[in-house]
Design a protein around this motif. Sequence first.
Motif, PDB file in Angstrom:
ATOM      1  N   VAL A  31       4.236  12.225 -11.032  1.00 29.65           N
ATOM      2  CA  VAL A  31       4.824  11.255 -10.109  1.00 29.65           C
ATOM      3  C   VAL A  31       3.733  10.500  -9.350  1.00 29.65           C
ATOM      4  CG1 VAL A  31       6.303  10.971  -8.076  1.00 29.65           C
ATOM      5  CG2 VAL A  31       6.973  12.560  -9.899  1.00 29.65           C
ATOM      6  N   ALA A  32       2.679  11.202  -8.935  1.00 30.78           N
ATOM      7  CA  ALA A  32       1.584  10.535  -8.219  1.00 30.78           C
ATOM      8  C   ALA A  32       0.896   9.507  -9.102  1.00 30.78           C
ATOM      9  CB  ALA A  32       0.582  11.573  -7.724  1.00 30.78           C
ATOM     10  N   THR A  33       0.726   9.843 -10.371  1.00 31.57           N
ATOM     11  CA  THR A  33       0.112   8.898 -11.301  1.00 31.57           C
ATOM     12  C   THR A  33       0.956   7.637 -11.426  1.00 31.57           C
ATOM     13  OG1 THR A  33      -0.963  10.671 -12.550  1.00 31.57           O
ATOM     14  CG2 THR A  33      -0.641   8.565 -13.680  1.00 31.57           C
ATOM     15  N   LEU A  34       2.263   7.812 -11.503  1.00 29.25           N
ATOM     16  CA  LEU A  34       3.158   6.652 -11.584  1.00 29.25           C
ATOM     17  C   LEU A  34       3.084   5.810 -10.312  1.00 29.25           C
ATOM     18  CD1 LEU A  34       5.470   5.079 -12.985  1.00 29.25           C
ATOM     19  CD2 LEU A  34       7.055   6.611 -11.790  1.00 29.25           C
ATOM     20  N   LEU A  35       3.142   6.467  -9.161  1.00 30.53           N
ATOM     21  CA  LEU A  35       3.154   5.748  -7.889  1.00 30.53           C
ATOM     22  C   LEU A  35       1.894   4.911  -7.683  1.00 30.53           C
ATOM     23  CD1 LEU A  35       4.596   8.488  -5.494  1.00 30.53           C
ATOM     24  CD2 LEU A  35       5.713   6.343  -6.116  1.00 30.53           C
ATOM     25  N   SER A  36       0.764   5.421  -8.162  1.00 28.93           N
ATOM     26  CA  SER A  36      -0.516   4.764  -7.878  1.00 28.93           C
ATOM     27  C   SER A  36      -1.080   3.990  -9.070  1.00 28.93           C
ATOM     28  CB  SER A  36      -1.545   5.813  -7.437  1.00 28.93           C
ATOM     29  OG  SER A  36      -1.729   6.791  -8.445  1.00 28.93           O
ATOM     30  N   SER A  37      -0.339   3.923 -10.181  1.00 27.75           N
ATOM     31  CA  SER A  37      -0.886   3.309 -11.383  1.00 27.75           C
ATOM     32  C   SER A  37      -1.004   1.798 -11.240  1.00 27.75           C
ATOM     33  CB  SER A  37      -0.018   3.641 -12.599  1.00 27.75           C
ATOM     34  OG  SER A  37       1.208   2.945 -12.533  1.00 27.75           O
TER      35      SER A  37
ATOM     36  N   GLU B 270       0.822  -1.217   0.000  1.00 31.56           N
ATOM     37  CA  GLU B 270       0.000   0.000   0.000  1.00 31.56           C
ATOM     38  C   GLU B 270       0.852   1.262   0.000  1.00 31.56           C
ATOM     39  OE1 GLU B 270      -0.570  -0.167   4.877  1.00 31.56           O
ATOM     40  OE2 GLU B 270      -2.249  -0.617   3.554  1.00 31.56           O
ATOM     41  N   TRP B 271       2.175   1.106   0.055  1.00 31.36           N
ATOM     42  CA  TRP B 271       3.093   2.244   0.163  1.00 31.36           C
ATOM     43  C   TRP B 271       2.893   3.244  -0.975  1.00 31.36           C
ATOM     44  CZ3 TRP B 271       6.845   4.649  -2.658  1.00 31.36           C
ATOM     45  CH2 TRP B 271       7.790   5.426  -1.978  1.00 31.36           C
ATOM     46  N   GLY B 272       2.813   2.766  -2.229  1.00 30.41           N
ATOM     47  CA  GLY B 272       2.736   3.665  -3.373  1.00 30.41           C
ATOM     48  C   GLY B 272       1.487   4.524  -3.372  1.00 30.41           C
ATOM     49  N   GLY B 273       0.348   3.913  -3.037  1.00 22.71           N
ATOM     50  CA  GLY B 273      -0.894   4.670  -3.011  1.00 22.71           C
ATOM     51  C   GLY B 273      -0.895   5.735  -1.938  1.00 22.71           C
ATOM     52  N   ILE B 274      -0.356   5.386  -0.767  1.00 25.24           N
ATOM     53  CA  ILE B 274      -0.293   6.360   0.330  1.00 25.24           C
ATOM     54  C   ILE B 274       0.632   7.517  -0.043  1.00 25.24           C
ATOM     55  CG2 ILE B 274       0.476   6.697   2.711  1.00 25.24           C
ATOM     56  CD1 ILE B 274      -0.397   3.777   3.236  1.00 25.24           C
TER      57      ILE B 274
END
Length: 276
Positions: free
Chosen positions: A207-213, A182-186
Amino acid sequence: MTTKTALVTGASSGIGEATARTLADLGFTVHGAARRVDRLRKLADHAIRPLAMDVTDDASMTAGIARIIGETGRIDVLVNNAGYGSYGAIEDVPLDEARYQFEVNVFGAARLAQLVLPHMREQRSGTIVNITSMGGKIYTPLGGWYHGTKFALEGLSDCLRLEARPFGVNVVVIEPGGIATEWGGIAANNLRKVSGDTAYASQAQAVATLLSSEANARRNSPPQVIADAIGKAVTARRPKTRYTVGFGARPLIFAKWLLPDRAFDAIIKRATGIRN
């Protein structure tokens, strides 16, 4: 033969949970630590002992180690896994949040090492495992404070390894790549809150799009690959100083070593979708 004892912080999910289960399967008496012990109930099937611990609270850490020594008489493995990613432009992140990031990711790990070392030195054995990240060797935009903690923990681990080795204590660094937790979404949600409406908004969105994609999540490795590396390290007669595992870790760290800074900058910008 005395059963060896391990403490795993951040054991309520992800890498910490997988590591606690793996060490229990290897025959360790495992204490799984988290701020909320109710989230540790799912580990009962592995007889993992729940331990309430906040790695930013000295009294909590001191009491936790005292309890382990009181129950088992020893501590053989410390896995410093507790941590999180505070993303946002360096200019935007409040310094109180930056300090808290260091409290969790660096000072908590260092304090627990201080607390277990007297017992390990007396035993003339033990292993301290510090989980850093490929982010302790490379960098990404808007992750400055997070990367700062991981670079710091890498350096502390190297110094500690030299200091502790004469007493029979090993210090091992685990450098995960992309891991499916869950790290990337948070981190993405926090990034949007901190820098989504600032001068860095376009970078934050990329960057947020990449982290949560979902695509990124599918590529990432399962937490078990890290748990397996930790299991290998703590049972080895002479463990490696570093274990680099998980999606992207080895090629990116190699590229950082090989390339000039500006060439690596270009790779990171392209990978994160930043266009200017």
